[in-house]
Design an enzyme around this catalytic site. Structure first.
Site, PDB file in Angstrom:
ATOM      1  CD  GLU A  33      38.418  34.830  39.967  1.00  0.00           C
ATOM      2  OE1 GLU A  33      37.912  34.898  41.109  1.00  0.00           O
ATOM      3  OE2 GLU A  33      39.100  35.746  39.475  1.00  0.00           O
ATOM      4  CB  SER A  40      39.727  35.847  35.976  1.00  0.00           C
ATOM      5  OG  SER A  40      40.245  36.796  35.067  1.00  0.00           O
ATOM      6  CG  ASP A  58      42.776  43.957  42.279  1.00  0.00           C
ATOM      7  OD1 ASP A  58      43.947  44.030  41.862  1.00  0.00           O
ATOM      8  OD2 ASP A  58      41.899  43.270  41.705  1.00  0.00           O
ATOM      9  CD  GLU A 100      39.827  42.175  45.343  1.00  0.00           C
ATOM     10  OE1 GLU A 100      40.235  42.241  44.163  1.00  0.00           O
ATOM     11  OE2 GLU A 100      39.691  41.097  45.953  1.00  0.00           O
ATOM     12  CE  LYS A 130      43.944  40.430  41.187  1.00  0.00           C
ATOM     13  NZ  LYS A 130      42.897  41.118  40.385  1.00  0.00           N
TER      14      LYS A 130
END
EC number: 4.2.1.11
Length: 429
Positions: free
Chosen positions: A205, A367, A312, A285, A337
């Site tokens: 990332e 990613s 997440d 997170e 996402k």
């Protein structure tokens, strides 16, 4: 009516050199929408399924020709002739056509590519920028970026257990200035890590992946870089973590091998609370494993008033799971996402549910990314006020930041940069 006349998919490469799906949707007016889907490395077990070929002779089994074929045959046949402006109906058609709970038959990578391309085509047909097509004509806010400047866990080959250590510029008056702040810190961090003898190669990332002794050293490096860039930690720039705790949760314990720690849920909560006392951390997170709901409840009760606790792997952009979390008082934020759920309509429903419950919604990349910048438009159009799209390197990450710059320029003085107001779920900020 903006009738769809053709749908074409192809296999392209993502930022890790793995295949992914790109789709074109053509309308009878001649307008075309194009979109490409991302892919994750650290994934929740209840995410929608991306369909891979499994043919070891091609791309080590990671080809997506089956998903491409599904778009070019079944999906194409089902949506040709439909009105591209009917996003919800088209997405429901895709969901029903797949017929599974997790889109495993056609592949979420197939359904999402088409869902996104339909939206792009419809926006183009309407003569609207994508963020306006998503959000209408009301007031909008730019998102505060979570910038992943030090990578660990599944995103880097080092001994740092925590997957992401991030900066969030909050004192600036515009997104442009926040981005400049992040870039300056990134470059100072490179100098500092290099001077300390750490390699300055970057992870998936775009963040650095120094072989630090643990999370505290990583955060100290970041604070040093913030100060070197002329900013004040805690006032100008806040810190955020992505633990990706499911990745090191083994047999009921959180195994931080890099630090030689084996912790219970309560022990790992203490670990995170100590970090939050020492550093200006505003967001954590996946601070517990996706299946450790008791641990999540303990963490939320302990830190949820002052720290944004983002689910997440916990929620996987799924309204059914998010609703359970809201009912049980677990977490206070959801990571969004688009490929975790597989259509834009379901994505938007998750954002809406979170907001109604007083949870924040952080729009996120994966990613494995492409040059597709749709999530930038989603972040602004849905007034999410936070975006997580990587560090200040790698063009797949910068594509989203540059799109946000264009959007801010387009909106002019009608748009605000919320800074700390983005954390409306916290009572002590």
């Amino acid at each position: 009516m903006s009738a769809i006349v053709d749908v074409i998919a192809r296999e392209i490469l993502d930022s890790r050199g793995n295949p992914t799906v790109e789709a074109d949707v053509l309308l009878e007016s001649g307008v075309m929408g194009r979109a490409a889907v991302p892919s994750g490395a650290s994934t929740g077990s209840r995410e929608a399924i991306e369909l891979r070929d499994g043919d070891a002779a091609r791309f080590l089994g990671k080809g997506v020709l089956r998903a491409v074929e599904n778009v070019n045959t079944e999906i194409s046949e089902a949506i040709i002739g439909l009105d591209a402006e009917e996003q919800a109906f088209i997405d429901r058609t895709l969901i029903d056509l797949d017929g599974t709970e997790n889109k495993s038959r056609l592949g979420a990578n197939a359904t999402l590519a088409v869902s996104m391309a339909v939206a792009r085509a419809a926006a183009e047909e309407a003569g609207l920028p994508l963020y306006r097509y998503f959000g209408g004509s009301g007031p909008m806010a730019m998102p505060v970026p979570m910038m992943n400047v030090i990578n660990g866990g599944e995103h880097a080959n080092n001994s740092l257990d925590i997957q992401e250590c991030m900066i969030m510029p909050v004192s600036m008056g515009s997104f442009r200035e926040a981005l400049r702040c992040g870039a300056e810190i990134f470059h100072h961090l490179k100098k500092i890590t290099d001077k300390k003898g750490y390699p300055t190669t970057v992870g998936d990332e775009g963040g650095f992946a120094p072989n630090v002794s643990g999370t505290e050293e990583a955060l100290n490096l970041i604070q040093e870089a913030i100060a070197a860039a002329g900013y004040e930690p805690g006032r100008d720039v806040l810190l955020a973590l992505d633990c990706a705790a499911s990745e090191f949760y083994k047999d009921g314990k959180y195994e931080l091998k890099g630090e030689g720690l084996s912790l219970t849920s309560e022990g790992f909560t203490d670990y995170l609370a100590t970090l939050a006392d020492k550093f200006p951390i505003v967001s954590i997170e996946d601070g517990m494993a996706e299946g450790d709901w008791a641990g999540w409840k303990h963490l939320t009760d302990r830190l949820g008033r002052k720290i944004q606790l983002v689910g997440d792997d916990l929620f996987v952009t799924n309204t059914k799971i998010l609703e359970q979390g809201i009912d049980q008082g677990v977490a206070n934020s959801i990571l969004i996402k688009i490929n975790q759920i597989g259509t834009l309509s379901e994505t938007f429903a998750a954002v809406e549910m979170a907001k109604r419950a007083g949870y924040t919604a952080v729009i996120s990349h994966r990613s494995g990314e492409t040059e597709d910048s749709t999530i930038a438009d989603i972040a602004v159009g849905l007034n999410a006020m936070q975006i997580k799209t990587g560090s200040l390197s790698r063009s797949d990450r910068i594509a989203k930041y540059n799109q946000l710059l264009r959007i801010e320029e387009d909106l002019g003085n009608t748009v605000v940069y919320p800074g700390k107001r983005a954390f409306y779920n916290l009572r002590s900020r």
